[in-house]
Design a protein around this motif. Sequence first.
Motif, PDB file in Angstrom:
ATOM      1  N   TRP A 176     -16.069   4.343  25.738  1.00  0.00           N
ATOM      2  CA  TRP A 176     -15.351   3.910  24.542  1.00  0.00           C
ATOM      3  C   TRP A 176     -16.346   3.467  23.508  1.00  0.00           C
ATOM      4  CZ3 TRP A 176     -16.372  -1.090  22.971  1.00  0.00           C
ATOM      5  CH2 TRP A 176     -16.851  -1.971  23.955  1.00  0.00           C
ATOM      6  N   ARG A 177     -15.900   3.376  22.275  1.00  0.00           N
ATOM      7  CA  ARG A 177     -16.750   2.802  21.242  1.00  0.00           C
ATOM      8  C   ARG A 177     -15.950   1.845  20.363  1.00  0.00           C
ATOM      9  NH1 ARG A 177     -18.389   5.890  15.833  1.00  0.00           N
ATOM     10  NH2 ARG A 177     -18.574   3.692  15.312  1.00  0.00           N
ATOM     11  N   ALA A 178     -16.674   0.907  19.747  1.00  0.00           N
ATOM     12  CA  ALA A 178     -16.057  -0.047  18.827  1.00  0.00           C
ATOM     13  C   ALA A 178     -16.036   0.560  17.429  1.00  0.00           C
ATOM     14  CB  ALA A 178     -16.854  -1.351  18.820  1.00  0.00           C
ATOM     15  N   VAL A 179     -14.902   0.438  16.732  1.00  0.00           N
ATOM     16  CA  VAL A 179     -14.760   0.978  15.369  1.00  0.00           C
ATOM     17  C   VAL A 179     -14.115  -0.081  14.486  1.00  0.00           C
ATOM     18  CG1 VAL A 179     -13.715   2.777  13.928  1.00  0.00           C
ATOM     19  CG2 VAL A 179     -14.401   3.325  16.263  1.00  0.00           C
ATOM     20  N   ARG A 180     -14.704  -0.320  13.318  1.00  0.00           N
ATOM     21  CA  ARG A 180     -14.112  -1.250  12.349  1.00  0.00           C
ATOM     22  C   ARG A 180     -12.879  -0.617  11.718  1.00  0.00           C
ATOM     23  NH1 ARG A 180     -12.962  -4.079   9.990  1.00  0.00           N
ATOM     24  NH2 ARG A 180     -13.930  -4.207   7.940  1.00  0.00           N
ATOM     25  N   VAL A 181     -11.758  -1.352  11.725  1.00  0.00           N
ATOM     26  CA  VAL A 181     -10.515  -0.856  11.129  1.00  0.00           C
ATOM     27  C   VAL A 181      -9.914  -1.938  10.229  1.00  0.00           C
ATOM     28  CG1 VAL A 181      -8.146  -0.083  11.611  1.00  0.00           C
ATOM     29  CG2 VAL A 181     -10.038   0.697  13.070  1.00  0.00           C
ATOM     30  N   ASP A 182      -9.529  -1.562   9.015  1.00  0.00           N
ATOM     31  CA  ASP A 182      -8.846  -2.479   8.099  1.00  0.00           C
ATOM     32  C   ASP A 182      -7.393  -2.052   7.963  1.00  0.00           C
ATOM     33  OD1 ASP A 182     -11.105  -3.962   7.539  1.00  0.00           O
ATOM     34  OD2 ASP A 182     -11.608  -2.858   5.710  1.00  0.00           O
ATOM     35  N   LEU A 183      -6.472  -2.988   8.186  1.00  0.00           N
ATOM     36  CA  LEU A 183      -5.043  -2.716   8.026  1.00  0.00           C
ATOM     37  C   LEU A 183      -4.510  -3.576   6.888  1.00  0.00           C
ATOM     38  CD1 LEU A 183      -4.095  -3.084  11.810  1.00  0.00           C
ATOM     39  CD2 LEU A 183      -4.398  -0.922  10.587  1.00  0.00           C
ATOM     40  N   VAL A 184      -3.758  -2.967   5.987  1.00  0.00           N
ATOM     41  CA  VAL A 184      -3.162  -3.713   4.877  1.00  0.00           C
ATOM     42  C   VAL A 184      -1.675  -3.381   4.829  1.00  0.00           C
ATOM     43  CG1 VAL A 184      -3.152  -4.075   2.371  1.00  0.00           C
ATOM     44  CG2 VAL A 184      -5.307  -3.613   3.539  1.00  0.00           C
ATOM     45  N   VAL A 185      -0.834  -4.415   4.681  1.00  0.00           N
ATOM     46  CA  VAL A 185       0.607  -4.203   4.539  1.00  0.00           C
ATOM     47  C   VAL A 185       0.998  -4.577   3.117  1.00  0.00           C
ATOM     48  CG1 VAL A 185       2.899  -4.982   5.252  1.00  0.00           C
ATOM     49  CG2 VAL A 185       1.137  -4.557   6.981  1.00  0.00           C
ATOM     50  N   SER A 186       1.714  -3.682   2.446  1.00  0.00           N
ATOM     51  CA  SER A 186       2.131  -3.951   1.066  1.00  0.00           C
ATOM     52  C   SER A 186       3.637  -3.741   0.922  1.00  0.00           C
ATOM     53  CB  SER A 186       1.363  -3.007   0.135  1.00  0.00           C
ATOM     54  OG  SER A 186       2.184  -2.514  -0.884  1.00  0.00           O
ATOM     55  N   PRO A 187       4.306  -4.591   0.121  1.00  0.00           N
ATOM     56  CA  PRO A 187       5.709  -4.307  -0.197  1.00  0.00           C
ATOM     57  C   PRO A 187       5.784  -3.022  -1.026  1.00  0.00           C
ATOM     58  CG  PRO A 187       4.953  -6.249  -1.396  1.00  0.00           C
ATOM     59  CD  PRO A 187       3.819  -5.811  -0.521  1.00  0.00           C
ATOM     60  N   ILE A 188       6.868  -2.292  -0.905  1.00  0.00           N
ATOM     61  CA  ILE A 188       6.994  -0.995  -1.567  1.00  0.00           C
ATOM     62  C   ILE A 188       6.818  -1.109  -3.091  1.00  0.00           C
ATOM     63  CG2 ILE A 188       9.536  -1.086  -1.707  1.00  0.00           C
ATOM     64  CD1 ILE A 188       7.594   2.115  -0.863  1.00  0.00           C
ATOM     65  N   SER A 189       7.234  -2.242  -3.681  1.00  0.00           N
ATOM     66  CA  SER A 189       7.133  -2.416  -5.135  1.00  0.00           C
ATOM     67  C   SER A 189       5.674  -2.443  -5.611  1.00  0.00           C
ATOM     68  CB  SER A 189       7.827  -3.715  -5.569  1.00  0.00           C
ATOM     69  OG  SER A 189       7.184  -4.815  -4.957  1.00  0.00           O
ATOM     70  N   GLN A 190       4.759  -2.763  -4.700  1.00  0.00           N
ATOM     71  CA  GLN A 190       3.340  -2.818  -5.072  1.00  0.00           C
ATOM     72  C   GLN A 190       2.541  -1.685  -4.462  1.00  0.00           C
ATOM     73  OE1 GLN A 190       1.807  -6.728  -4.019  1.00  0.00           O
ATOM     74  NE2 GLN A 190       3.732  -7.669  -4.621  1.00  0.00           N
ATOM     75  N   PHE A 191       3.231  -0.783  -3.755  1.00  0.00           N
ATOM     76  CA  PHE A 191       2.546   0.227  -2.956  1.00  0.00           C
ATOM     77  C   PHE A 191       1.578   1.082  -3.772  1.00  0.00           C
ATOM     78  CE2 PHE A 191       2.301   4.527  -1.137  1.00  0.00           C
ATOM     79  CZ  PHE A 191       1.703   4.219   0.079  1.00  0.00           C
ATOM     80  N   ALA A 192       2.015   1.552  -4.942  1.00  0.00           N
ATOM     81  CA  ALA A 192       1.153   2.437  -5.749  1.00  0.00           C
ATOM     82  C   ALA A 192      -0.132   1.716  -6.157  1.00  0.00           C
ATOM     83  CB  ALA A 192       1.895   2.917  -6.994  1.00  0.00           C
ATOM     84  N   PHE A 193      -0.001   0.428  -6.503  1.00  0.00           N
ATOM     85  CA  PHE A 193      -1.178  -0.354  -6.903  1.00  0.00           C
ATOM     86  C   PHE A 193      -2.101  -0.588  -5.707  1.00  0.00           C
ATOM     87  CE2 PHE A 193       2.225  -1.436  -9.871  1.00  0.00           C
ATOM     88  CZ  PHE A 193       1.607  -1.111 -11.067  1.00  0.00           C
ATOM     89  N   ALA A 194      -1.490  -0.858  -4.547  1.00  0.00           N
ATOM     90  CA  ALA A 194      -2.281  -1.075  -3.335  1.00  0.00           C
ATOM     91  C   ALA A 194      -2.994   0.214  -2.931  1.00  0.00           C
ATOM     92  CB  ALA A 194      -1.371  -1.563  -2.207  1.00  0.00           C
ATOM     93  N   LEU A 195      -2.283   1.336  -3.027  1.00  0.00           N
ATOM     94  CA  LEU A 195      -2.875   2.633  -2.670  1.00  0.00           C
ATOM     95  C   LEU A 195      -4.065   2.935  -3.583  1.00  0.00           C
ATOM     96  CD1 LEU A 195      -2.691   5.183  -0.917  1.00  0.00           C
ATOM     97  CD2 LEU A 195      -1.109   6.135  -2.616  1.00  0.00           C
ATOM     98  N   LEU A 196      -3.854   2.761  -4.880  1.00  0.00           N
ATOM     99  CA  LEU A 196      -4.934   2.999  -5.845  1.00  0.00           C
ATOM    100  C   LEU A 196      -6.107   2.058  -5.572  1.00  0.00           C
ATOM    101  CD1 LEU A 196      -5.953   4.456  -8.391  1.00  0.00           C
ATOM    102  CD2 LEU A 196      -4.722   2.773  -9.771  1.00  0.00           C
ATOM    103  N   GLY A 197      -5.787   0.797  -5.295  1.00  0.00           N
ATOM    104  CA  GLY A 197      -6.820  -0.225  -5.107  1.00  0.00           C
ATOM    105  C   GLY A 197      -7.611  -0.089  -3.815  1.00  0.00           C
TER     106      GLY A 197
END
Length: 377
Positions: free
Chosen positions: A295-316
Amino acid sequence: AVSDSEVTPFSVPSYACQRRSTLENYNAVLTDALSLLAENAELSDEDGRGVAFRRAAAVLKALPSAVTNMSQLTGLPCLGGHSLRVIKDILENGASSEVESTKESERFKALKVLTGIFGVGSKTADRWIREGIHNLQQLRDSGQTLNRAQQAGLEHYDHIKQPVSLAEAEAIRGIVGRAVASVSPESQIVLTGGFRRGKLTGHDVDFLITHPEEGSEVGLMPKLVSWLESRGLLLYQKTTRNSYLECSEGPGRPPSNIDRFERCLSIFKLSAEQTGSGVQSEEIAASPSAAETRWRAVRVDLVVSPISQFAFALLGWTGSKLFERELRRWAGHEKGMSLSSHALYDNKQGRYIRASTEEEIFVHLGLEFIPPTERNA
Ligand code: GTP
Ligand code: MN
Ligand code: MN
């Protein structure tokens, strides 16, 4: 005879968010040099200098062919005296003495190694260096108190410094996809960061998760993390509630749904079977330790956004970091607006501007739409 391309200066718009920056780069020697100086400045807490070098590198990345003569650079934006000196040095002598001496300096090497540990920033690294700590062994022997992130970062240092492949990113997408489907079947998950920009490797894997019904994303992150943890898939995780409300400077108070952004910085335990690529068995053949662990260790970032902000979060969260910075600078300086990963605020009208797609945000900003694969500034 001098050809046209040698005398005609290049021309590019001033903001990186006005340019199409693919992964193609005809000036890698020059941009690698400027990026190294940018990195050195950032590691030395000289952010202004860092940005200047990043902007200069991004301009060279956007050129349609290799620079061969300083005269081609006449009139290009973002190329300050310092960057021009470095470019000239390389064009004339094949290398920049400043870049070479920085690369070889003990301080730069130590800063790179120490900040390469997950959880260690430039301030901590600088303090350690002043205490005589220059490498991992000296850090281990020093008895320094490490926080939980740094302990995990030191433990998995060799794995984390290995670039993550697209196959590994897709394997993790499969796992996180199954986890999300299990805890919240209607939720949607998107791969963001460098992989969304078409990169074939990354330093981590970034995901954005949302739910089609506003508010139903609340509580998703803890469930997702529990699902992953109970299956032994996480070596480390830290979930942070978003602090958007506290940080907000806009005069209009944002709607109350706005502080629900949550992010989880994690280290995944990705097994060879999960990746399911032939590369794994070759790696095991080459490295006995891989055979023991598989196995290997991998850095993963998870972000949860409300749908009203989704486009801004996706762009950001798609990046690149410079492209994001330039978008915000464009919004502020050219449009009198404030752009964040949550919202777009019109300072003159004193109101938030809604958008449900990235395309709409570009329209509001008066910019031509730049697709993710052309945001590699
Ligand atoms: P590699 O991971 O090296 O392939 O590059 P990357 O472009 O994916 O970089 P990274 O994972 O560091 O960041 C991805 C995007 O998330 C970038 O556009 C960052 O600007 C953005 N990002 C990273 N941290 C934060 C944060 O704390 N807040 C916000 N809003 N965005 C962030
Ligand atoms: Mn990333
Ligand atoms: Mn990331």
